[in-house]
Design a protein around this motif. Structure first.
Motif, short mmCIF file in Angstrom:
data_model
loop_
_atom_site.label_atom_id
_atom_site.label_comp_id
_atom_site.label_asym_id
_atom_site.label_seq_id
_atom_site.Cartn_x
_atom_site.Cartn_y
_atom_site.Cartn_z
N HIS A 90 -0.24 -0.69 0.27
CA HIS A 90 0.93 -0.13 -0.43
C HIS A 90 1.39 1.16 0.23
CE1 HIS A 90 -1.60 2.71 -3.22
NE2 HIS A 90 -1.87 2.87 -1.96
N GLU A 149 6.39 3.39 -6.14
CA GLU A 149 5.31 2.49 -5.75
C GLU A 149 5.95 1.34 -4.97
OE1 GLU A 149 2.14 2.60 -5.82
OE2 GLU A 149 1.54 0.52 -5.50
N HIS A 170 -0.22 -1.96 -9.83
CA HIS A 170 -0.90 -2.38 -8.60
C HIS A 170 -2.39 -2.31 -8.89
CE1 HIS A 170 -1.78 -1.44 -4.06
NE2 HIS A 170 -2.17 -2.65 -4.42
N ASP A 212 -1.50 2.59 -10.66
CA ASP A 212 -2.35 2.13 -9.57
C ASP A 212 -3.79 2.24 -10.03
OD1 ASP A 212 0.05 2.28 -7.91
OD2 ASP A 212 -1.33 2.24 -6.21
N LEU A 214 -7.01 1.25 -8.74
CA LEU A 214 -7.62 0.77 -7.49
C LEU A 214 -8.90 1.56 -7.23
CD1 LEU A 214 -4.29 0.87 -5.41
CD2 LEU A 214 -5.44 -1.20 -6.24
ZN LIG Z 1 -0.19 1.00 -5.16
#
Ligand SMILES: [Zn+2]
Ligand SMILES: [Zn+2]
Length: 577
Positions: A90, A149, A170, A212, A214
């Motif tokens: 990303h 994003e 995401h 996000d 992640l």
């Molecule tokens: Zn992202």
């Protein structure tokens, strides 16, 4: 990331290009120019023109002939609400680290085009106007407030009172997890809308959550006018409640801070750090409302809410910093404590309480005080609505601006008005916001059927002295607060504790065992060596009682919840329809 920007119709001999030193909502200096390189500037004839460097954050372009094109590269690898992160997965773009802008052109509209990386089919989620890969902003303030994003975004949308909300995620989790999470987000949005009685008019026509979740992200939440960035290293499956808490906090900001805006933050200054007197309200009251909204939305249970409230009260009741700085003065520390990173030692453990829990505890005291005074007819929701009507709702003549930011005195006047009692409002501000008092939380909470009690009642206490357990010696690794019993004996950071009551102590466990042989009020002798390594000092400590507090529902602490308690509590914590 490769960036190219064109500045047409430049009427000044010198175009002063800048990279921001600061970022809206993260109040310290970040000096994003540190990651910018390979800068080239071209004049109206297409030829490269040299730049001069007026300082570390600027590139001046003269002899440009009336327009300037600049190209540069920028490095970013930090997924959060402030910085830039560009990798194979990303482009997570907060604008201040990414965008080179020019002095004097703040009011120009901006057009932004994103280029798809080779082989990718990413989509853009943002509060910028536009769609696809083409977007606009009405001015620099709005552009810098608009994170993007650009990646494999999964989007869910819902509508409340004809307002559109988009949840753009995401993550590495499943669609089913996202579906269920988005339904909980909607519950929060409904409860927060009910506090104010209406939603703001979101300028692009919708509000966007940019999440996000992640493993390589850093835990964060950052508010913007029509969006928020929420990042976490843990997934929905691992950390649902905490992620929802961030949702509740950040969304509350679309009123409180983004539109009900404190003076000092408006307009945002990209050349220096902004300072505000009112972060105890802007951040602290938001910190109070986040968990309260989770409770009203039925997303947490009563014990969890009690734990959260206990944490707020603990920070104010036992934080030594309250004697040094008022809530207003804590707000002024934001440029140093919110993301600022330096290497020298500070004495903040003894002189600073974060305006998040400090302001959260003030909000709790104010909400419960208003309810107690009026049989729950007037509440903190009324105060927030009063602030919204007077300072938020009127908005700004230019998009992205707030025309009527408030002062501490303004907030005091709204409280006088909402409570109908100017003396009460003046007293509350004098003691708890501009002064150093802590409210009587035990009696305020008792009305709602919560017990404020000592966590370790009857336990003797030296202070929250921490030791470095790695070496052979027992070295003190934190500042010793003047309020702690050990302080009077002269024990301080970097000292090495050798003996208690004539017995050698070698581990933290030894210290605890020696202290717990005594009752609060007992006197013990300690022997320690200071960091010069010279002669041993002896001192006497009069042990205190462990002062740390917690809050529990009265019915789970052996008490009885009366019908008056229940009614008070329900009117505070029950969902609004
Ligand atoms: Zn992202
Ligand atoms: Zn916040």
């Amino acid at each position: 990331m490769q960036v190219e920007a064109t500045f047409p119709d430049v009427t000044t001999p010198t175009l002063e290009l800048r990279i921001s030193r600061s970022s809206p909502g993260r109040y310290s200096l970040h000096d994003f120019a540190k990651n910018v390189y390979d800068v080239h500037t071209y004049g109206s004839n297409g030829r490269e023109v040299p730049t001069t460097r007026p300082d570390a954050y600027g590139w001046n372009v003269t002899g440009h002939g009336g327009s300037v094109r600049v190209t540069y590269k920028i490095y970013g690898d930090y997924v959060d609400g402030t910085y830039l992160s560009v990798d194979e997965t990303h482009a997570h773009i907060n604008m201040p680290p990414a965008i080179m802008w020019a002095h004097g052109l703040d009011e120009r509209p901006d057009a932004i085009t994103f280029e798809q990386p080779a082989g990718k089919r990413w989509t853009v989620a943002t509060q910028l106007h536009g769609s696809g890969l083409e977007f606009t902003a009405p001015n620099l303030q709005y552009l810098m407030d608009s994170p993007v994003e650009f990646g494999p975004v999964a989007m869910r949308e819902f509508t409340v009172d004809s307002h559109r909300f988009r949840f753009a995620l995401h993550h590495l989790g499943t669609d089913a997890e996202l579906d269920a999470f988005a339904r909980d987000v909607e519950k929060i949005v409904r409860q927060e809308g009910a506090v104010y009685g209406e939603f703001p008019q979101y300028e692009p026509g919708y509000y966007t959550f940019l999440a996000d979740y992640l493993p390589w992200a850093h835990g964060d939440g950052m508010e913007h006018r029509n969006s928020t960035v929420m990042t976490a290293s843990r997934s929905i499956a691992q950390s649902r409640e905490q992620l929802l808490d961030t949702v509740a906090h950040e969304f509350f900001h679309c009123w409180n801070v983004e539109r009900i805006r404190p003076q000092g933050l408006e307009p945002f200054d990209f050349d220096r750090a902004n300072m505000s007197d009112s972060l105890w309200l802007a951040e602290g009251f938001t910190q109070y409302y986040g968990p309260l909204m989770l409770q009203r939305a039925g997303l947490v249970d009563l014990n969890e809410t009690a734990r959260t409230i206990g944490g707020l009260v603990e920070s104010v009741v036992n934080g030594p910093g309250r004697q040094v700085r008022s809530a207003v003065e804590m707000s002024r520390m934001a440029p140093f404590i919110d993301g600022g990173r330096t290497v020298d030692r500070v004495n903040w453990p003894n002189t600073v309480i974060s305006y998040y829990p400090f302001g959260g505890a003030i909000a709790l005291a104010l909400d419960l005080s208003l309810r107690a005074r009026t049989d729950s007819r007037v509440t903190l929701d009324d105060f927030m609505r009063g602030m919204w009507e007077q300072f938020g709702k009127p908005g700004g003549t230019r998009e992205g601006y707030v025309d009527r930011p408030y002062s501490v005195a303004d907030a005091q006047a709204v409280l006088a008005n909402v409570s109908g009692d100017r003396a009460f409002a003046n007293e509350f501000f004098r003691r708890y916001i501009e002064g150093h008092d802590a409210a009587d939380y035990a009696s305020l909470l008792a009305r709602a059927g919560f017990t404020l009690r000592k966590r370790g009642a009857g336990r003797s206490w030296l202070g929250d002295v921490r030791f470095d357990a790695r070496g052979r010696s027992l070295r003190v690794v934190n500042l010793v607060a003047p309020e702690w019993p050990a302080y009077a004996a002269g024990l301080d950071q970097d000292d090495e504790l050798r003996q208690i009551d004539g017995v050698d102590v070698r581990t933290e466990g030894d210290v605890t065992a020696m202290v717990q042989r005594h009752k609060p009020g007992d006197r013990i002798t300690i022997v320690f060596v200071d960091r010069s390594g010279g002669a041993a000092h002896a001192g006497t400590v009069t042990l205190g009682e462990d002062p740390h507090v917690e809050v529990v529902p009265i019915e789970s602490s052996g008490g009885t919840l009366t019908s008056a308690n229940r009614s008070f509590r329900d009117r505070w914590l029950q969902p609004r329809s």
